[in-house]
Design an enzyme around this catalytic site. Structure first.
Site, PDB file in Angstrom:
ATOM      1  N   ASP A   5      45.372  58.845  38.193  1.00  0.00           N
ATOM      2  CA  ASP A   5      46.435  59.100  39.193  1.00  0.00           C
ATOM      3  C   ASP A   5      46.590  60.794  38.935  1.00  0.00           C
ATOM      4  OD1 ASP A   5      48.399  58.121  40.850  1.00  0.00           O
ATOM      5  OD2 ASP A   5      50.101  59.284  39.681  1.00  0.00           O
ATOM      6  N   ASP A  14      46.444  58.163  52.678  1.00  0.00           N
ATOM      7  CA  ASP A  14      46.592  57.143  52.053  1.00  0.00           C
ATOM      8  C   ASP A  14      47.566  57.046  50.647  1.00  0.00           C
ATOM      9  OD1 ASP A  14      45.082  54.333  51.153  1.00  0.00           O
ATOM     10  OD2 ASP A  14      44.851  55.538  49.256  1.00  0.00           O
ATOM     11  N   GLU A  22      50.614  56.725  54.766  1.00  0.00           N
ATOM     12  CA  GLU A  22      50.939  55.278  54.378  1.00  0.00           C
ATOM     13  C   GLU A  22      51.797  54.926  53.393  1.00  0.00           C
ATOM     14  OE1 GLU A  22      48.800  51.180  52.507  1.00  0.00           O
ATOM     15  OE2 GLU A  22      48.760  53.375  51.601  1.00  0.00           O
ATOM     16  N   ARG A  53      48.007  52.315  66.981  1.00  0.00           N
ATOM     17  CA  ARG A  53      46.783  52.309  66.685  1.00  0.00           C
ATOM     18  C   ARG A  53      46.130  50.913  66.606  1.00  0.00           C
ATOM     19  NH1 ARG A  53      46.464  53.496  60.263  1.00  0.00           N
ATOM     20  NH2 ARG A  53      47.205  51.196  60.162  1.00  0.00           N
TER      21      ARG A  53
HETATM   22  C1  QV4 Z   1      41.613  46.372  38.346  1.00  0.00           C
HETATM   23  C2  QV4 Z   1      42.631  45.436  37.950  1.00  0.00           C
HETATM   24  C3  QV4 Z   1      43.780  46.360  37.073  1.00  0.00           C
HETATM   25  C4  QV4 Z   1      42.988  47.243  36.261  1.00  0.00           C
HETATM   26  C5  QV4 Z   1      41.915  48.087  36.849  1.00  0.00           C
HETATM   27  C6  QV4 Z   1      41.324  48.772  35.534  1.00  0.00           C
HETATM   28  O1  QV4 Z   1      43.049  44.637  38.865  1.00  0.00           O
HETATM   29  O2  QV4 Z   1      44.772  45.544  36.950  1.00  0.00           O
HETATM   30  O3  QV4 Z   1      44.221  48.062  35.776  1.00  0.00           O
HETATM   31  O4  QV4 Z   1      41.132  47.379  37.442  1.00  0.00           O
HETATM   32  O5  QV4 Z   1      40.383  49.867  36.162  1.00  0.00           O
HETATM   33  C7  QV4 Z   1      40.458  47.736  43.578  1.00  0.00           C
HETATM   34  C8  QV4 Z   1      40.541  46.409  42.986  1.00  0.00           C
HETATM   35  C9  QV4 Z   1      41.530  46.096  41.752  1.00  0.00           C
HETATM   36  C10 QV4 Z   1      40.908  47.270  40.651  1.00  0.00           C
HETATM   37  C11 QV4 Z   1      40.949  48.592  41.271  1.00  0.00           C
HETATM   38  C12 QV4 Z   1      40.555  49.740  40.412  1.00  0.00           C
HETATM   39  O6  QV4 Z   1      40.626  45.576  43.997  1.00  0.00           O
HETATM   40  O7  QV4 Z   1      41.353  44.897  41.365  1.00  0.00           O
HETATM   41  O8  QV4 Z   1      41.849  47.063  39.652  1.00  0.00           O
HETATM   42  O9  QV4 Z   1      40.025  48.507  42.542  1.00  0.00           O
HETATM   43  O10 QV4 Z   1      39.303  49.319  39.840  1.00  0.00           O
HETATM   44  C13 QV4 Z   1      42.128  49.177  47.952  1.00  0.00           C
HETATM   45  C14 QV4 Z   1      42.182  47.776  47.885  1.00  0.00           C
HETATM   46  C15 QV4 Z   1      42.309  47.694  46.314  1.00  0.00           C
HETATM   47  C16 QV4 Z   1      41.381  48.321  45.420  1.00  0.00           C
HETATM   48  C17 QV4 Z   1      41.722  49.847  45.899  1.00  0.00           C
HETATM   49  C18 QV4 Z   1      40.688  50.752  45.092  1.00  0.00           C
HETATM   50  O11 QV4 Z   1      43.220  47.212  48.593  1.00  0.00           O
HETATM   51  O12 QV4 Z   1      42.359  46.425  45.927  1.00  0.00           O
HETATM   52  O13 QV4 Z   1      41.587  48.248  44.191  1.00  0.00           O
HETATM   53  O14 QV4 Z   1      41.347  50.012  47.264  1.00  0.00           O
HETATM   54  O15 QV4 Z   1      39.331  50.312  45.373  1.00  0.00           O
HETATM   55  C19 QV4 Z   1      50.173  49.178  47.931  1.00  0.00           C
HETATM   56  C20 QV4 Z   1      50.158  50.464  47.834  1.00  0.00           C
HETATM   57  C21 QV4 Z   1      49.412  51.018  49.067  1.00  0.00           C
HETATM   58  C22 QV4 Z   1      47.857  50.278  49.044  1.00  0.00           C
HETATM   59  C23 QV4 Z   1      47.929  48.871  48.998  1.00  0.00           C
HETATM   60  C24 QV4 Z   1      46.884  48.146  48.881  1.00  0.00           C
HETATM   61  O16 QV4 Z   1      51.462  51.074  47.894  1.00  0.00           O
HETATM   62  O17 QV4 Z   1      49.270  52.366  49.127  1.00  0.00           O
HETATM   63  O18 QV4 Z   1      48.788  48.537  47.865  1.00  0.00           O
HETATM   64  N1  QV4 Z   1      47.278  50.559  50.369  1.00  0.00           N
HETATM   65  C25 QV4 Z   1      46.056  51.779  50.352  1.00  0.00           C
HETATM   66  C26 QV4 Z   1      45.074  51.341  50.954  1.00  0.00           C
HETATM   67  C27 QV4 Z   1      43.986  50.325  50.252  1.00  0.00           C
HETATM   68  C28 QV4 Z   1      43.686  51.110  49.058  1.00  0.00           C
HETATM   69  C29 QV4 Z   1      44.651  51.884  48.497  1.00  0.00           C
HETATM   70  C30 QV4 Z   1      45.774  52.150  48.972  1.00  0.00           C
HETATM   71  C31 QV4 Z   1      44.051  52.723  47.044  1.00  0.00           C
HETATM   72  O19 QV4 Z   1      45.015  51.062  52.424  1.00  0.00           O
HETATM   73  O20 QV4 Z   1      43.130  49.904  51.034  1.00  0.00           O
HETATM   74  O21 QV4 Z   1      43.377  49.910  47.918  1.00  0.00           O
HETATM   75  O22 QV4 Z   1      43.622  53.729  47.736  1.00  0.00           O
HETATM   76  O23 QV4 Z   1      51.029  48.410  48.511  1.00  0.00           O
HETATM   77 CA    CA Z   2      50.629  59.142  41.917  1.00  0.00          CA
END
Ligand code: QV4
Ligand code: CA
Length: 512
Positions: free
Chosen positions: A182, A212, A248, A352
């Site tokens: 972060d 994002d 977002e 969109r």
């Molecule tokens: C894993 C474990 C964690 C652990 C971590 C350790 O689950 O418990 O702490 O490893 O490193 C991916 C994996 C996830 C993994 C993580 C880190 O799915 O399992 O954690 O990577 O390695 C997208 C996907 C996520 C993905 C992320 C980064 O949806 O699954 O995580 O990209 O690759 C909330 C937020 C909102 C968000 C939404 C999905 O408020 O902001 O969740 N939406 C935006 C995007 C979305 C993106 C992100 C945010 C992050 O639209 O596509 O998440 O940039 O509601």
């Molecule tokens: Ca933050």
């Protein structure tokens, strides 16, 4: 004098809410995971000619490459730096796309991932999309450069270092979202690096940003970053134009952080829109189309001029993010066309359209086992081009919802009725509704189980119109149903509930 200052402030604060769209266009499309070369071609051959105002692109920043699972789409939400090479192409291809799209009046909006870098478990090495070295363990990202000093961990108070409780706003903003490192956006240095990245894109010619994960950043930090952004490139935009900002923030109610904290600094995604519209179109929880009469602020949504709206997005179409089971997607194509048709006909919000790829959806106990699957790819993980079939649909599992006749024609409908008020609302108390947009367009839906047969006020000038859902006007003739509007502005409409698409739309330009 006071008035002048007020006007100046007002003008300034309005700027980032304006999509900078050209030629009276009104909708953008998210070409999720498309390659830059394909987007450039799509702008020229399809989006420009069909009145699309812009494209939201997948993150162009250098990201981690994940191979377990195999090249998931979400690897691009784990930046390791701000070099401009990604699975969609390199910097030259990105520049070429932006130039060519701008040249045909189609804007580019960048998905900016600025809350975090890669996951804490991302390891170290050069497994990144431009091959830059990074070390997630020591939080070292030399290509920016960021070091451990640029991250928030010291301010996070949870045992895991992750966000554990969405009711604690400090956690949500200072801890790691699903383990993603972060960034300390209160630091001037970090703000500067982020602004440099966004400014480079602005200078190349983009029109704005989808920012994002804004819920996870303090509005004050974001505002400071936005305040550093350049005006848009005057090769394509009037001088003084500000980048369009849409943030977002998933606010479905029930959490202390609200969308309203962000609407002062840019537009915000209205996630209630797709979740509620899904319920209505599916007729779940006793919902019906008749209840859409006060759709918009009347349903508890943010103000229309602050909202970015969509039926589904790249997260909630596969169970990520929020919205839940009610979200309609291309997998439910009949309902989906109605939902997108309604969205594009209704004046609320900035719209969109989603454009997806098909994946091996496999829902077990409500969870899609393949929700990670990346776009159509070659065996080495590189993204496949989007082939266009002779009938203008897309091949190789690219869905191209934006090319479905019903959706493409409703984008044109929205342009034709732009600025007109919603008028002549009619409903049967159930799932048959109709309304006009001034005297420029008229739409009718029948989502009841029976046949619809009604004489309705259209608001349109007398004449014969071509329904742009069942067909369209081609060299002066109609390939679909025709609607005859009488001298009294009324038309008799019949829609079978068994029709492939149980709705009809006509507009000033579909007059025969
Ligand atoms: C894993 C474990 C964690 C652990 C971590 C350790 O689950 O418990 O702490 O490893 O490193 C991916 C994996 C996830 C993994 C993580 C880190 O799915 O399992 O954690 O990577 O390695 C997208 C996907 C996520 C993905 C992320 C980064 O949806 O699954 O995580 O990209 O690759 C909330 C937020 C909102 C968000 C939404 C999905 O408020 O902001 O969740 N939406 C935006 C995007 C979305 C993106 C992100 C945010 C992050 O639209 O596509 O998440 O940039 O509601
Ligand atoms: Ca933050």
């Amino acid at each position: 004098m006071k008035l002048l200052i007020l006007a100046a402030l007002f003008g300034l604060s309005l700027a980032q809410f304006d999509a900078n769209i050209k030629n009276g266009r009104t909708a953008i499309v998210h070409l999720f995971e498309w390659r830059w070369a394909d987007i450039a071609a799509e702008c020229e051959r399809y989006l420009g000619p069909n009145g699309f105002g812009g494209v939201q692109i997948s993150p162009p920043s250098e990201s981690i490459i994940v191979t377990s699972p195999w090249h998931p789409w979400w690897q691009r939400y784990q930046p390791i730096g701000y070099n401009l090479c990604s699975r969609s192409g390199n910097e030259n291809e990105l520049r070429d796309m932006i130039t060519r799209c701008n040249n045909v009046g189609v804007n580019i909006y960048v998905d900016a991932v600025i809350n975090h870098m890669c996951g804490a478990g991302g390891g170290s090495g050069t497994h990144s999309s431009c091959g830059s070295y990074f070390d997630a363990n020591s939080k070292d990202f030399p290509s920016v450069p960021y070091s451990s000093l640029d991250f928030n961990d010291g301010k996070c108070n949870t045992g895991s270092g992750n966000i554990e409780n969405y009711n604690d706003i400090n956690q949500v903003r200072n801890c790691r979202l699903v383990g993603l490192l972060d960034l300390a956006l209160e630091k001037d240095y970090v703000r500067g690096k982020v602004a440099d990245y966004m400014n480079k894109l602005i200078d190349i010619g983009v029109a704005g940003f989808r920012v994002d994960a804004c819920k996870h950043m303090w509005p004050g930090d974001l505002s400071a970053v936005y305040g550093r952004l350049h005006n848009l490139n005057t090769q394509w935009f009037p001088s003084g134009s500000k980048p369009f900002i849409f943030q977002e923030v998933i606010d479905l109610g029930g959490e202390p952080i609200t969308a309203g904290e962000y609407t002062g600094i840019g537009r915000v995604t209205e996630f209630k829109y797709g979740a509620k519209l899904g319920n209505v179109i599916r007729r779940w929880n006793g919902e019906k189309l008749a209840y859409l009469k006060n759709w918009g602020e009347g349903w508890g949504f943010m103000a229309s001029d602050k909202a970015l709206v969509f039926v589904d997005n790249h997260d909630n179409q596969r169970g990520h993010g929020a919205g839940g089971a009610s979200i309609v997607t291309f997998w439910d194509s009949r309902l989906y066309k109605m939902a997108v048709g309604f969205m594009l006909a209704h004046p609320y919000g900035f719209t969109r359209v989603m454009s997806s790829y098909r994946w091996d959806r496999n829902i077990v106990n409500g969870v899609d086992q393949n929700d990670w699957q990346g776009p159509p790819s070659n065996s080495d993980g590189s993204t496949k081009p989007v082939p266009i079939n002779p009938d203008s649909t897309c091949g190789d599992n690219w869905v191209c919802e934006h090319r479905w006749r019903q959706i493409k024609n409703m984008v044109a409908f929205r342009n034709v009725v732009n600025g007109q008020p919603l008028s002549n609302w009619w409903d049967n108390g159930s799932n048959q509704i109709s309304f006009s947009r001034g005297s420029r367009g008229f739409i009718v839906f029948n989502n009841d189980d029976g046949e619809m047969n009604a004489t309705l006020t259209t608001g349109m000038a007398a004449g014969t119109y071509c329904d742009v859902i069942s067909g369209q006007k081609e060299s002066g003739r109609c390939t679909g149903k025709e609607v005859v509007v009488g001298g009294d502005g009324r038309a008799t409409i019949r829609i079978s509930n068994l029709d492939e698409d149980p709705f009809i739309a006509i507009h000033a330009d579909s007059k025969l």
